[in-house]
Design a protein around this motif. Structure first.
Motif, short mmCIF file in Angstrom:
data_model
loop_
_atom_site.label_atom_id
_atom_site.label_comp_id
_atom_site.label_asym_id
_atom_site.label_seq_id
_atom_site.Cartn_x
_atom_site.Cartn_y
_atom_site.Cartn_z
N UNK A 34 14.31 0.66 -2.03
CA UNK A 34 13.81 1.30 -0.82
C UNK A 34 13.36 0.21 0.14
N UNK A 35 14.05 0.11 1.28
CA UNK A 35 13.73 -0.90 2.29
C UNK A 35 12.94 -0.24 3.40
N UNK A 39 8.09 1.00 11.75
CA UNK A 39 6.84 1.74 11.53
C UNK A 39 6.68 2.25 10.10
N UNK A 40 7.72 2.24 9.31
CA UNK A 40 7.63 2.72 7.93
C UNK A 40 6.98 1.69 7.00
N UNK A 41 6.77 0.46 7.49
CA UNK A 41 6.19 -0.59 6.66
C UNK A 41 4.82 -0.16 6.13
N UNK A 42 4.07 0.60 6.93
CA UNK A 42 2.80 1.16 6.47
C UNK A 42 3.11 2.47 5.74
N UNK A 43 3.63 2.35 4.54
CA UNK A 43 4.14 3.50 3.80
C UNK A 43 3.08 4.56 3.56
N UNK A 60 7.65 6.03 -8.12
CA UNK A 60 8.81 5.19 -7.81
C UNK A 60 8.66 3.82 -8.46
N UNK A 61 7.47 3.25 -8.33
CA UNK A 61 7.21 1.93 -8.91
C UNK A 61 7.25 1.97 -10.44
N UNK A 62 6.63 2.98 -11.03
CA UNK A 62 6.62 3.10 -12.49
C UNK A 62 8.02 3.37 -13.06
N UNK A 66 12.76 -0.44 -6.67
CA UNK A 66 12.43 -1.68 -5.97
C UNK A 66 12.04 -1.35 -4.54
N UNK A 67 10.87 -1.81 -4.13
CA UNK A 67 10.37 -1.58 -2.78
C UNK A 67 10.36 -2.90 -2.03
#
Length: 69
Positions: A34-35, A39-43, A60-62, A66-67
């Motif tokens: 997930x890239x 403005x999406x950087x502040x998820x 997603x992380x668990x 990959x973020x």
């Protein structure tokens, strides 16, 4: 299959649905990145009871997604 999702919206509903879709793909055995762009950087902005972005991002992380920002 390797899948890249590009998120560039600040809208909480779009961010929530994008991460949920990434989680679905991970449960199907896909490799997901997930890239975050613009403005999406502040998820986590917009995280709420209606759109629990942080909860989906943790899953997603668990699930070894990959973020990248």
């Amino acid at each position: 299959m390797q899948i890249l999702l590009i998120l560039s919206s600040a809208d909480p509903e779009i961010k929530w649905n994008t991460v949920r879709f990434g989680n679905f793909l991970l449960t199907e055995g896909e490799d997901v990145t997930l890239f975050l762009n613009g403005p999406a950087v502040d998820l986590y902005a917009g995280d709420s009871e209606t759109f629990p972005i942080a909860e989906q991002a943790k899953l997603f992380d668990l699930s070894e997604g990959v973020l990248v920002a």
